[in-house]
Design an enzyme around this catalytic site. Structure first.
Site, PDB file in Angstrom:
ATOM      1  N   CYS A 192      -9.485 -12.857 -13.415  1.00 38.61           N
ATOM      2  CA  CYS A 192      -9.913 -13.658 -14.562  1.00 38.61           C
ATOM      3  C   CYS A 192      -9.480 -15.115 -14.462  1.00 38.61           C
ATOM      4  O   CYS A 192     -10.250 -16.016 -14.801  1.00 38.61           O
ATOM      5  CB  CYS A 192      -9.449 -13.037 -15.870  1.00 38.61           C
ATOM      6  SG  CYS A 192      -7.657 -12.910 -16.052  1.00 38.61           S
ATOM      7  N   ASP A 225     -17.009 -14.926 -20.543  1.00 34.19           N
ATOM      8  CA  ASP A 225     -16.027 -14.236 -19.714  1.00 34.19           C
ATOM      9  C   ASP A 225     -16.710 -13.779 -18.425  1.00 34.19           C
ATOM     10  O   ASP A 225     -17.451 -12.800 -18.417  1.00 34.19           O
ATOM     11  CB  ASP A 225     -15.435 -13.040 -20.454  1.00 34.19           C
ATOM     12  CG  ASP A 225     -14.273 -12.416 -19.706  1.00 34.19           C
ATOM     13  OD1 ASP A 225     -14.271 -12.451 -18.449  1.00 34.19           O
ATOM     14  OD2 ASP A 225     -13.359 -11.894 -20.362  1.00 34.19           O
ATOM     15  N   CYS A 265       0.856  -1.189   0.000  1.00 32.46           N
ATOM     16  CA  CYS A 265       0.000   0.000   0.000  1.00 32.46           C
ATOM     17  C   CYS A 265       0.891   1.238   0.000  1.00 32.46           C
ATOM     18  O   CYS A 265       1.822   1.345   0.803  1.00 32.46           O
ATOM     19  CB  CYS A 265      -0.901  -0.012   1.227  1.00 32.46           C
ATOM     20  SG  CYS A 265      -1.889   1.496   1.403  1.00 32.46           S
ATOM     21  N   CYS A 309      -0.083   3.373   3.596  1.00 34.24           N
ATOM     22  CA  CYS A 309       0.349   2.909   4.918  1.00 34.24           C
ATOM     23  C   CYS A 309       1.544   1.961   4.866  1.00 34.24           C
ATOM     24  O   CYS A 309       2.046   1.556   5.912  1.00 34.24           O
ATOM     25  CB  CYS A 309      -0.808   2.233   5.639  1.00 34.24           C
ATOM     26  SG  CYS A 309      -1.305   0.662   4.909  1.00 34.24           S
ATOM     27  N   HIS A 311      -4.960 -12.577 -20.063  1.00 33.26           N
ATOM     28  CA  HIS A 311      -6.385 -12.748 -19.793  1.00 33.26           C
ATOM     29  C   HIS A 311      -6.771 -14.200 -19.998  1.00 33.26           C
ATOM     30  O   HIS A 311      -6.105 -14.928 -20.738  1.00 33.26           O
ATOM     31  CB  HIS A 311      -7.249 -11.835 -20.674  1.00 33.26           C
ATOM     32  CG  HIS A 311      -8.643 -11.684 -20.155  1.00 33.26           C
ATOM     33  ND1 HIS A 311      -8.912 -11.208 -18.901  1.00 33.26           N
ATOM     34  CD2 HIS A 311      -9.837 -11.996 -20.695  1.00 33.26           C
ATOM     35  CE1 HIS A 311     -10.228 -11.202 -18.705  1.00 33.26           C
ATOM     36  NE2 HIS A 311     -10.803 -11.685 -19.783  1.00 33.26           N
TER      37      HIS A 311
END
Length: 183
Positions: free
Chosen positions: A72, A135, A46, A49, A100
């Site tokens: 996916c 999909d 992150c 933080c 993908h």
């Protein structure tokens, strides 16, 4: 999972969508992540933080549904397994090496396979059926040209199909794909 963990995962997903996390790379899955057949684990930091978040790439349907987390790869695998469990024998998992994954199901009359194990070409069999694109991440049905609008340069697209006559004997453990359970 505890409620606190669910909140932190939701916060991570929001930060990830907004681009507030940095991808650090892949790490070896933990012993618990290996139980879910995680092939690898992504590590993120992150930017606000500086906390670290692990994102295991699970390959077991039950772990994906239990953790309610995936992209996916996880959701197309889950859809593939659900279609097999519902009795669809002609299902394939399609990978675009440009990043993908989706599923396809054969609808229509019998799929004709030649001696090499391939269908008769261009996704259409000689008896009137065809592979239908599914999909789950994009909520897309029968829209195989969807990815042209993404601006990605598709490289290699490979479909993995195991005919039902081989699927039950190809080193699987657990229930047959025709059963109503998802291992």
């Amino acid at each position: 999972m505890t409620n606190n963990n669910n909140n932190s995962e939701r916060q991570f997903e929001t930060l990830h969508e907004e681009g507030d996390v940095s991808f650090l790379g892949y790490v070896y899955p933990s012993p618990n992540e290996i139980l879910g057949n995680a092939s690898r684990t992504e590590l993120y930091r992150c930017r606000t933080c500086l906390s670290l978040t692990r994102f295991p790439r699970y390959n077991k349907a039950l772990w994906v549904t239990t953790n309610r987390r995936g992209r996916c790869g996880e959701y197309s695998m889950l859809l593939y397994r659900m279609l097999r469990a519902l009795g669809y024998e002609k299902v394939r998992w399609v990978v675009d090496w440009a990043d993908h994954v989706w599923a396809e199901v054969w609808l229509g009359e019998e799929l004709v396979v030649n001696g090499n194990g391939y269908d008769s070409g261009r996704g259409r069999g000689s008896r009137g059926g065809r592979w239908v694109h599914l999909d789950p991440c994009e909520a897309a049905v029968d829209n195989p040209l969807l990815y042209e609008s993404w601006g990605k340069n598709q490289t290699y697209i490979i479909a993995f199909y195991v005919p039902s006559c081989l699927g039950d004997k190809a080193g699987r453990s657990g229930p047959s794909p025709k059963s109503n359970s998802i291992p």
